[in-house]
Design an enzyme around this catalytic site. Sequence first.
Site, PDB file in Angstrom:
ATOM      1  N   LYS A  78     -60.477   5.031  41.702  1.00 57.77           N
ATOM      2  CA  LYS A  78     -60.311   6.441  42.055  1.00 57.77           C
ATOM      3  C   LYS A  78     -61.151   7.280  41.112  1.00 57.77           C
ATOM      4  O   LYS A  78     -60.910   7.299  39.900  1.00 57.77           O
ATOM      5  CB  LYS A  78     -58.835   6.824  41.965  1.00 57.77           C
ATOM      6  CG  LYS A  78     -58.587   8.287  42.298  1.00 57.77           C
ATOM      7  CD  LYS A  78     -57.113   8.612  42.357  1.00 57.77           C
ATOM      8  CE  LYS A  78     -56.899  10.098  42.570  1.00 57.77           C
ATOM      9  NZ  LYS A  78     -55.479  10.454  42.569  1.00 57.77           N
ATOM     10  N   TYR A 115     -57.238  12.465  57.204  1.00 62.04           N
ATOM     11  CA  TYR A 115     -56.615  13.612  57.865  1.00 62.04           C
ATOM     12  C   TYR A 115     -57.055  13.687  59.326  1.00 62.04           C
ATOM     13  O   TYR A 115     -56.536  14.497  60.083  1.00 62.04           O
ATOM     14  CB  TYR A 115     -56.957  14.907  57.109  1.00 62.04           C
ATOM     15  CG  TYR A 115     -56.546  14.805  55.650  1.00 62.04           C
ATOM     16  CD1 TYR A 115     -55.220  15.002  55.279  1.00 62.04           C
ATOM     17  CD2 TYR A 115     -57.456  14.442  54.659  1.00 62.04           C
ATOM     18  CE1 TYR A 115     -54.808  14.845  53.965  1.00 62.04           C
ATOM     19  CE2 TYR A 115     -57.064  14.294  53.338  1.00 62.04           C
ATOM     20  CZ  TYR A 115     -55.740  14.487  52.995  1.00 62.04           C
ATOM     21  OH  TYR A 115     -55.335  14.308  51.704  1.00 62.04           O
ATOM     22  N   SER A 132     -59.672  14.959  51.177  1.00 58.57           N
ATOM     23  CA  SER A 132     -59.565  16.324  51.691  1.00 58.57           C
ATOM     24  C   SER A 132     -60.917  17.040  51.745  1.00 58.57           C
ATOM     25  O   SER A 132     -61.216  17.721  52.724  1.00 58.57           O
ATOM     26  CB  SER A 132     -58.567  17.113  50.849  1.00 58.57           C
ATOM     27  OG  SER A 132     -58.959  17.141  49.495  1.00 58.57           O
ATOM     28  N   ARG A 170     -59.118  15.859  35.518  1.00 56.99           N
ATOM     29  CA  ARG A 170     -58.481  14.546  35.384  1.00 56.99           C
ATOM     30  C   ARG A 170     -59.455  13.512  34.822  1.00 56.99           C
ATOM     31  O   ARG A 170     -59.281  12.312  35.020  1.00 56.99           O
ATOM     32  CB  ARG A 170     -57.974  14.080  36.741  1.00 56.99           C
ATOM     33  CG  ARG A 170     -57.023  15.038  37.434  1.00 56.99           C
ATOM     34  CD  ARG A 170     -56.138  14.292  38.414  1.00 56.99           C
ATOM     35  NE  ARG A 170     -55.433  15.156  39.349  1.00 56.99           N
ATOM     36  CZ  ARG A 170     -54.475  16.020  39.015  1.00 56.99           C
ATOM     37  NH1 ARG A 170     -54.131  16.185  37.747  1.00 56.99           N
ATOM     38  NH2 ARG A 170     -53.889  16.749  39.951  1.00 56.99           N
ATOM     39  N   ARG A 196     -55.459  19.907  46.542  1.00 57.98           N
ATOM     40  CA  ARG A 196     -54.664  20.619  45.531  1.00 57.98           C
ATOM     41  C   ARG A 196     -54.105  21.917  46.101  1.00 57.98           C
ATOM     42  O   ARG A 196     -53.032  22.352  45.684  1.00 57.98           O
ATOM     43  CB  ARG A 196     -55.497  20.819  44.265  1.00 57.98           C
ATOM     44  CG  ARG A 196     -55.762  19.450  43.622  1.00 57.98           C
ATOM     45  CD  ARG A 196     -56.407  19.469  42.275  1.00 57.98           C
ATOM     46  NE  ARG A 196     -56.846  18.110  41.935  1.00 57.98           N
ATOM     47  CZ  ARG A 196     -57.866  17.805  41.155  1.00 57.98           C
ATOM     48  NH1 ARG A 196     -58.579  18.783  40.597  1.00 57.98           N
ATOM     49  NH2 ARG A 196     -58.188  16.556  40.908  1.00 57.98           N
ATOM     50  N   LYS A 256     -61.487   5.416  46.534  1.00 58.06           N
ATOM     51  CA  LYS A 256     -61.323   6.835  46.864  1.00 58.06           C
ATOM     52  C   LYS A 256     -62.262   7.672  46.011  1.00 58.06           C
ATOM     53  O   LYS A 256     -62.316   7.440  44.803  1.00 58.06           O
ATOM     54  CB  LYS A 256     -59.868   7.193  46.586  1.00 58.06           C
ATOM     55  CG  LYS A 256     -59.528   8.642  46.758  1.00 58.06           C
ATOM     56  CD  LYS A 256     -58.096   8.858  46.368  1.00 58.06           C
ATOM     57  CE  LYS A 256     -57.846  10.348  46.361  1.00 58.06           C
ATOM     58  NZ  LYS A 256     -56.572  10.681  45.832  1.00 58.06           N
TER      59      LYS A 256
HETATM   60  C1  PBG Z   1     -52.741  12.440  43.156  1.00 55.64           C
HETATM   61  C2  PBG Z   1     -53.596  12.438  44.377  1.00 55.64           C
HETATM   62  C3  PBG Z   1     -54.684  13.254  44.658  1.00 55.64           C
HETATM   63  C4  PBG Z   1     -55.136  12.898  45.927  1.00 55.64           C
HETATM   64  C5  PBG Z   1     -54.324  11.870  46.386  1.00 55.64           C
HETATM   65  N1  PBG Z   1     -53.382  11.569  45.407  1.00 55.64           N
HETATM   66  C6  PBG Z   1     -55.246  14.397  43.893  1.00 55.64           C
HETATM   67  C7  PBG Z   1     -55.852  14.199  42.582  1.00 55.64           C
HETATM   68  O1  PBG Z   1     -56.041  13.090  42.094  1.00 55.64           O
HETATM   69  O2  PBG Z   1     -56.131  15.234  41.987  1.00 55.64           O
HETATM   70  C8  PBG Z   1     -56.291  13.529  46.631  1.00 55.64           C
HETATM   71  C9  PBG Z   1     -56.387  13.275  48.099  1.00 55.64           C
HETATM   72  C10 PBG Z   1     -57.357  14.148  48.825  1.00 55.64           C
HETATM   73  O3  PBG Z   1     -58.167  14.910  48.247  1.00 55.64           O
HETATM   74  O4  PBG Z   1     -57.320  14.107  50.051  1.00 55.64           O
HETATM   75  N2  PBG Z   1     -51.372  12.564  43.469  1.00 55.64           N
END
Ligand code: PBG
Length: 327
Positions: free
Chosen positions: A198, A317, A278, A221, A208, A252
């Site tokens: 990730k 999505y 997203s 992060r 977010r 991801k």
């Molecule tokens: C963390 C989480 C995130 C996403 C999925 N699980 C956000 C992040 O790491 O800041 C992002 C998924 C997306 O952007 O569609 N709980």
Amino acid sequence: MSTFPDRRMRRLRRTPALRRMVAETHLGAEDLVAPLFVREGITEPQPIASLPGVMQHTRESVRKEVAELAALGVAGVMLFGVPSHKDELGSGAFDSHGIVQATLGDLRHEVGQQMVLITDLCVDEYTSHGHCGIVGADGHVDNDATLALYAKAAVAQADAGSHMVAPSGMMDGQVAAIRAALDGAGHAHIPILAYAVKYASALYGPFRDAVDVQIVGGGDRKGYQQDWRNAREALMELQLDLDEGADIVMVKPAITYLDIIAKVRALTNVPLAAYHVSGEYAMLKAAAANGWIDGPAVALEQLTAVKRAGADVILTYLAREMAEVLR
Ligand code: PBG
């Protein structure tokens, strides 16, 4: 030998029937998992401006949505909770009355057998500071203290009826900690879908908004998610998660990381998931809304590319609209 020019490449492209016969990659609803947001304390579903077509659901509307997705043959859903109260520890993530646990209670009887109910396992939606763990005195996320929270969240989700937990926080050792906690609580049969690879991506922006998360002080992060300059590091993450007992591994985001998906595919035989995130969805929808691209055509092309790169399961999505087109 054939004569010049050799027309083998075009001969099999001549009709739709020929192309269909020789197509190497097929996308179906059974490949897709829909991420869903359920928000505590609302009575009407709320649209999310940066994710057109996606909602913050009520407990009631998520029930309906999940039933419809199941009827469309979508493989599963990934549940995210938006709590009405946040705190330092993100206790809504492991409270037995937390929004995701309550929602699982509704869903397990409704669609329990027809599709896989997956729960994202993290605390950022539930913490007042927006980080994916406990923030230590030095301002950094405390790895080992956070593992204890994830262990509790895993058990709470499994107790509530989750079929599969998906740790997304990128703490070291999280898969092992969660496996031990599940096994110790009588949930040895619950698989772990590990967000193994990730990246600290700017493509999570709309997500977010969807979960009402702002990282304190405009932080990021990068202290726990991966640096997108690195590919070899992803293979180390993969190996660690496999060693710790991951049942399915995920990469991801998806479209920006097709090279990583292909590399991971070559190195493991466990099922591989990819998350079309997203920002990837939002870019597609924004361009389509302007009439600059053919939205459904690009969606099909992108998701097929993710599968072609090696993914077995795609979180997107677009799951609902794709399932409607593909059936
Ligand atoms: C963390 C989480 C995130 C996403 C999925 N699980 C956000 C992040 O790491 O800041 C992002 C998924 C997306 O952007 O569609 N709980």
